[in-house]
Design a protein around this motif. Structure first.
Motif, PDB file in Angstrom:
ATOM      1  N   SER A 132      20.153  58.551  64.383  1.00 19.32           N
ATOM      2  CA  SER A 132      20.255  59.776  65.340  1.00 19.32           C
ATOM      3  C   SER A 132      21.967  60.280  64.915  1.00 19.32           C
ATOM      4  N   ALA A 133      22.351  59.292  65.037  1.00 19.81           N
ATOM      5  CA  ALA A 133      24.367  59.665  65.760  1.00 19.81           C
ATOM      6  C   ALA A 133      24.620  59.535  64.635  1.00 19.81           C
ATOM      7  N   ALA A 134      24.960  59.565  63.933  1.00 21.13           N
ATOM      8  CA  ALA A 134      25.168  59.132  62.207  1.00 21.13           C
ATOM      9  C   ALA A 134      24.961  61.065  62.200  1.00 21.13           C
ATOM     10  N   LEU A 135      23.116  61.230  61.417  1.00 23.80           N
ATOM     11  CA  LEU A 135      22.357  62.558  61.733  1.00 23.80           C
ATOM     12  C   LEU A 135      23.720  63.878  62.239  1.00 23.80           C
ATOM     13  N   ARG A 136      23.929  63.520  63.730  1.00 26.39           N
ATOM     14  CA  ARG A 136      24.152  64.285  64.693  1.00 26.39           C
ATOM     15  C   ARG A 136      25.730  65.076  64.510  1.00 26.39           C
ATOM     16  N   LYS A 137      26.665  63.960  63.614  1.00 24.79           N
ATOM     17  CA  LYS A 137      27.748  64.462  63.571  1.00 24.79           C
ATOM     18  C   LYS A 137      28.126  64.573  62.006  1.00 24.79           C
ATOM     19  N   HIS A 138      26.977  65.363  62.075  1.00 24.65           N
ATOM     20  CA  HIS A 138      26.734  65.812  59.764  1.00 24.65           C
ATOM     21  C   HIS A 138      27.514  66.779  59.512  1.00 24.65           C
ATOM     22  N   PRO A 139      28.869  67.061  58.925  1.00 30.96           N
ATOM     23  CA  PRO A 139      29.164  68.625  59.246  1.00 30.96           C
ATOM     24  C   PRO A 139      28.624  69.822  59.666  1.00 30.96           C
ATOM     25  N   ILE A 140      27.289  69.629  59.009  1.00 29.43           N
ATOM     26  CA  ILE A 140      26.750  71.049  59.159  1.00 29.43           C
ATOM     27  C   ILE A 140      26.418  70.908  60.828  1.00 29.43           C
ATOM     28  N   ARG A 141      26.684  70.673  61.520  1.00 29.95           N
ATOM     29  CA  ARG A 141      25.653  69.825  63.392  1.00 29.95           C
ATOM     30  C   ARG A 141      24.457  70.551  63.468  1.00 29.95           C
ATOM     31  N   ALA A 142      23.768  70.118  62.989  1.00 32.86           N
ATOM     32  CA  ALA A 142      21.901  69.684  63.272  1.00 32.86           C
ATOM     33  C   ALA A 142      22.194  70.051  64.513  1.00 32.86           C
ATOM     34  N   ASP A 143      20.846  70.705  65.114  1.00 30.98           N
ATOM     35  CA  ASP A 143      20.363  70.507  65.884  1.00 30.98           C
ATOM     36  C   ASP A 143      19.173  69.994  66.422  1.00 30.98           C
ATOM     37  N   GLY A 144      18.491  68.870  65.175  1.00 34.35           N
ATOM     38  CA  GLY A 144      18.501  67.019  65.430  1.00 34.35           C
ATOM     39  C   GLY A 144      17.548  67.423  63.834  1.00 34.35           C
ATOM     40  N   ILE A 145      16.478  66.189  63.889  1.00 37.64           N
ATOM     41  CA  ILE A 145      16.019  65.754  63.071  1.00 37.64           C
ATOM     42  C   ILE A 145      14.437  65.756  62.516  1.00 37.64           C
ATOM     43  N   ALA A 146      13.965  66.272  61.475  1.00 36.83           N
ATOM     44  CA  ALA A 146      12.945  66.361  61.133  1.00 36.83           C
ATOM     45  C   ALA A 146      12.097  65.240  60.283  1.00 36.83           C
ATOM     46  N   TYR A 147      11.105  64.620  60.952  1.00 33.78           N
ATOM     47  CA  TYR A 147      10.686  63.368  60.255  1.00 33.78           C
ATOM     48  C   TYR A 147       8.586  63.421  60.389  1.00 33.78           C
ATOM     49  N   TYR A 148       8.436  62.610  59.597  1.00 31.93           N
ATOM     50  CA  TYR A 148       6.287  62.618  59.620  1.00 31.93           C
ATOM     51  C   TYR A 148       6.544  61.031  60.260  1.00 31.93           C
ATOM     52  N   ALA A 149       4.998  60.932  61.612  1.00 33.09           N
ATOM     53  CA  ALA A 149       4.948  60.385  62.267  1.00 33.09           C
ATOM     54  C   ALA A 149       4.934  59.413  61.752  1.00 33.09           C
ATOM     55  N   ARG A 150       5.068  58.398  62.592  1.00 31.57           N
ATOM     56  CA  ARG A 150       4.593  57.154  62.489  1.00 31.57           C
ATOM     57  C   ARG A 150       3.833  56.389  61.719  1.00 31.57           C
ATOM     58  N   HIS A 151       2.659  57.198  62.927  1.00 30.65           N
ATOM     59  CA  HIS A 151       1.263  56.856  62.906  1.00 30.65           C
ATOM     60  C   HIS A 151      -0.236  57.449  61.592  1.00 30.65           C
ATOM     61  N   ASP A 152       1.094  58.920  61.551  1.00 30.14           N
ATOM     62  CA  ASP A 152       0.091  59.810  60.838  1.00 30.14           C
ATOM     63  C   ASP A 152       1.135  60.614  60.274  1.00 30.14           C
ATOM     64  N   ASP A 153       1.819  59.733  58.580  1.00 25.09           N
ATOM     65  CA  ASP A 153       2.385  60.178  57.852  1.00 25.09           C
ATOM     66  C   ASP A 153       2.025  61.534  57.335  1.00 25.09           C
ATOM     67  N   GLU A 154       1.373  62.106  57.587  1.00 25.19           N
ATOM     68  CA  GLU A 154       1.530  64.050  57.385  1.00 25.19           C
ATOM     69  C   GLU A 154       1.496  64.955  58.537  1.00 25.19           C
ATOM     70  N   ALA A 155       1.815  64.168  59.617  1.00 24.19           N
ATOM     71  CA  ALA A 155       2.191  65.291  61.104  1.00 24.19           C
ATOM     72  C   ALA A 155       3.359  65.026  60.697  1.00 24.19           C
ATOM     73  N   LEU A 156       4.258  66.480  60.563  1.00 21.82           N
ATOM     74  CA  LEU A 156       5.785  66.826  60.907  1.00 21.82           C
ATOM     75  C   LEU A 156       6.034  66.556  61.989  1.00 21.82           C
ATOM     76  N   CYS A 157       7.235  65.915  62.682  1.00 21.26           N
ATOM     77  CA  CYS A 157       7.314  65.690  64.018  1.00 21.26           C
ATOM     78  C   CYS A 157       8.838  66.118  64.191  1.00 21.26           C
ATOM     79  N   TYR A 158       9.426  66.647  65.171  1.00 22.93           N
ATOM     80  CA  TYR A 158      10.907  66.701  65.304  1.00 22.93           C
ATOM     81  C   TYR A 158      11.785  65.637  66.616  1.00 22.93           C
ATOM     82  N   ALA A 159      13.045  65.958  66.135  1.00 25.45           N
ATOM     83  CA  ALA A 159      13.404  65.337  67.709  1.00 25.45           C
ATOM     84  C   ALA A 159      14.565  66.024  67.903  1.00 25.45           C
ATOM     85  N   ILE A 160      14.914  67.002  68.607  1.00 26.24           N
ATOM     86  CA  ILE A 160      15.670  67.301  69.057  1.00 26.24           C
ATOM     87  C   ILE A 160      17.237  67.082  69.859  1.00 26.24           C
TER      88      ILE A 160
END
Length: 195
Positions: A132-160
């Motif tokens: 999380s910390a490394a991706l926040r520092k990535h040069p593109i300056r993203a607003d967060g991370i998109a990932y698949y839920a641990r308990h349903d790996d078809e469900a897209l979740c966002y950590a903003i």
């Protein structure tokens, strides 16, 4: 095998991006006693800052993903305790400006030098928090991370990541979850209400 730490050349890698457009709706279950737009600065969340230096708001693309992330945290759970249900509420959130997220899933994993264990592994959360910390520092300056839920790996979740000014606003809140729409979400998982 443990999940890999961010590679030393992460800043040079080309991540897959997802853009949440202004007006897009996000979904979240939250503890009803608190504000639904809560950027968690504790060290307890999977993709939180390892040092608490920024907050993270956890949401999902749809209500199913939000359900999985909230009510399926205990593997094998088939009954939701009534006291847990009473403490939770649901909110629809509206994106107020475009948000660019790095996709930590699918082909995006290989492009970053990552594996699915980062978001699907259990405690401790030191490796996913390092990502999380490394991706926040990535040069593109993203607003967060998109990932698949641990308990349903078809469900897209966002950590903003938290921002000023705020890029999310509340659209609608439901404080009573013991309703048909909620149990329709629970049905595919074989989950019901504890007697």
């Amino acid at each position: 095998m443990t999940a890999p730490l961010p590679p030393s050349d992460l800043a040079l890698r080309d991540p897959i991006l997802i853009t949440l457009e202004a007006g897009e709706i996000l979904h979240r279950f939250f503890t009803a006693a608190y504000d639904p737009i809560h950027f968690d600065r504790s060290q307890h969340g999977r993709l939180n800052a390892p040092d608490g230096s920024y907050g993270v708001l956890y949401t999902a693309e749809d209500a199913r993903g939000a359900f999985a992330e909230t009510f399926l945290r205990e593997p094998g759970r088939t009954l939701i305790p009534s006291d847990l249900l009473a403490r939770k509420a649901y909110v629809r959130l509206r994106v107020t400006r475009p948000l660019v997220l790095i996709k930590l899933g699918g082909p995006g994993l290989a492009r970053l030098g990552a594996t699915a264990e980062i978001v699907h592994g259990g405690l401790p959360y030191d490796v996913p928090q390092a990502w999380s910390a490394a991706l926040r520092k990535h040069p593109i300056r993203a607003d967060g991370i998109a990932y698949y839920a641990r308990h349903d790996d078809e469900a897209l979740c966002y950590a903003i990541y938290d921002h000023e000014p705020l890029a999310i606003e509340e659209e609608r809140r439901d404080t009573s979850l013991d309703e048909n729409w909620f149990w329709d979400l629970a049905e595919p998982y074989g989950v019901g209400l504890s007697p």
